[in-house]
Write an enzyme that holds these catalytic residues in place. Structure first.
Site: not given
Length: 482
Positions: A89, A169, A193
């Site tokens: 990420k 996310s 997330s």
């Protein structure tokens, strides 16, 4: 392997291959890590034009793969991740030719000075960091109107299954693995997330107990709740990545808790009969809002759980999600992000949350599509963590979510873990700092991925992995996007 052979392999065999299968191919010399990287790069160039999961590819990936192939030949593999391409990420520092931006154009030219601890651990295990994944900008703490998976730097991550929410996310980490752009990925979770995008993309997601995985070098949201964890297409793959992430870190004080799990043999928890005699708690208050088609899928999944030998028992966790401290995140975000930015690469002009807000105002057309009310709200806090409202929220989280909710209620009911549809109710475990695992359970009638989540108490990962693996073997719920 010449071009045509690679093409055939990529088209007919590569998708859905597991870490163990790829290791087997590399050990027997049918495949090299370099070829693997080439094939995934090809997948990214072809498939990601529609999905926007990958922000950038590591310029060192191919050379790293070649070096690891050489090492395999002369010394043998370092671990079961040797030569395996993973995505991380975009809030994780990489001390290489890639940027670390949390999806924000304000950070688009920010180079971290060194690897985040988790990235360092993955590289030490012989994994290849293939690229950085798009994410909901600032981990979805910029505006409460922002759609999951949107960032000013990467645009909108699309769900590869159709016109559904991609989840956030860790949106790009999930969509990328679901689309077979890498073997697995690492995401981060503060509240939902990892679990949410895993469920939305027919993946396994593990959100570890806070303290098992270092947070050093990850752009933060909340030091109370943040943790990194894997997203993968199978429980076994997720566990392989999870095992590599666990470890103590002198710069992240809470990781002393990881000591108990270092060197553990996680394979022993991949048991097909892992649900036999297990009691799962079900609190329907937590998912009053669940849509009909998901409720149907959940009923079917519960039938499968019972067929695996589990008992499902109604419990009352006694905690409304609304009681849990949003104030914790609001106050900690400013303190934590300012500390990260102040220590970041001195060549980079963004040094504080105020700088970000100013940059966004100056580039309003690109940056403020959804506004920045959460950033502004967080920035209006003192950043000293002295406010009464913050301390009360922190105490409420510890008490309502951890002591009262997950611990006491589950124990009183004699339940081993909490069962949730999709990611409904997952922020109770998140507020407590407790672990959760999501496993695919198939698709709804409309074709949207559906998963079930097992949530437990601190350090319950071994148990949760057993439940998840047993369910996965019985349900075989993972579907490839068409």
């Amino acid at each position: 392997m010449h071009h045509q052979k690679l093409e055939d392999y990529r088209k007919n065999k590569l998708d859905e291959m597991t870490i163990a299968e790829l290791q087997q191919e590399m050990e027997t010399g049918k495949l090299t890590s370099e070829e693997l990287v080439l094939m995934y790069k090809e997948n990214i160039s072809l498939r990601d034009t529609h999905i926007h999961a990958v922000l950038e590819v590591n310029p060192d990936a191919l050379l790293t793969a070649r070096a690891l192939d050489f090492e395999r030949k002369h010394k043998g593999p370092r671990s079961n991740l040797h030569g395996i391409p993973l995505l991380v990420k975009d809030n994780m520092d990489t001390g290489d030719g890639m940027h670390t931006s949390a999806g924000s154009l304000a950070m688009a030219d920010h180079y971290a000075l060194r690897d985040a601890k988790v990235v360092e651990k993955l590289r030490a295990a012989g994994a290849i960091i293939l690229g950085k994944t798009n994410m909901t900008e600032w981990a979805n703490f910029m505006s409460d109107k922002m759609t999951n998976g949107f960032s000013s730097r990467g645009g909108q991550v699309k769900n590869p299954y159709g016109p559904f929410d991609v989840g956030g996310s860790s949106s790009g980490s999930a969509a990328g693995v679901a689309s077979n752009l890498a073997v697995a990925a690492v995401g981060t979770e503060t509240s939902g997330s990892i679990i949410n995008p895993a469920a939305q993309n027919s993946l396994v997601g593990i959100k570890p107990t806070v303290g098992l995985v270092s947070r050093t070098g990850i752009i933060p949201l909340s030091h109370t709740q943040d943790t990194a964890g894997p997203l993968a297409r199978s429980v076994e793959d997720a566990v392989a990545v999870f095992a590599a992430l666990i470890g103590t870190d002198s710069e992240d004080v809470i990781t002393v808790l990881a000591d108990q799990f270092i060197g553990r043999d996680w394979k022993q928890h991949l048991k097909s009969d892992g649900l036999s005699g297990v009691v799962l708690g079900l609190d329907r208050q937590l998912f009053k809002e669940v849509p009909d088609d998901q409720a149907k899928a959940f009923e079917a999944a519960m039938g499968q759980l019972r067929a695996c030998g589990a008992t499902i028992k109604e419990v009352d966790i006694g905690t409304e999600q609304e009681d849990l401290g949003f104030a914790v995140l609001l106050h900690e975000f400013k303190a934590d992000l300012n500390a990260y930015l102040a220590r970041s690469n001195p060549d980079h002009r963004i040094r504080s949350m105020s700088d970000i807000i100013l940059y966004n105002e100056e580039h309003a057309e690109q940056m403020l599509k959804f506004g920045q009310n959460l950033l502004q709200q967080a920035n209006s806090m003192s950043g000293n963590l002295t406010e009464r409202e913050y301390v009360e929220a922190l105490e409420r989280n510890r008490f309502l979510a951890a002591e009262q909710g997950m611990k006491k209620q589950l124990q009183q009911a004699g339940a081993d873990a909490l069962l949730l549809p999709q990611d409904f109710g997952c922020n109770i475990g998140a507020a407590a700092g407790f672990p959760s695992i999501t496993v695919p359970a198939g698709l709804t009638a409309a074709g949207e991925p559906f998963g079930i989540t097992f949530a437990g108490q601190a350090f319950d990962e071994p148990k949760l992995i057993e439940y998840a693996y047993a369910f996965e073997q019985a349900a075989a719920g993972r579907r490839r996007p068409s």
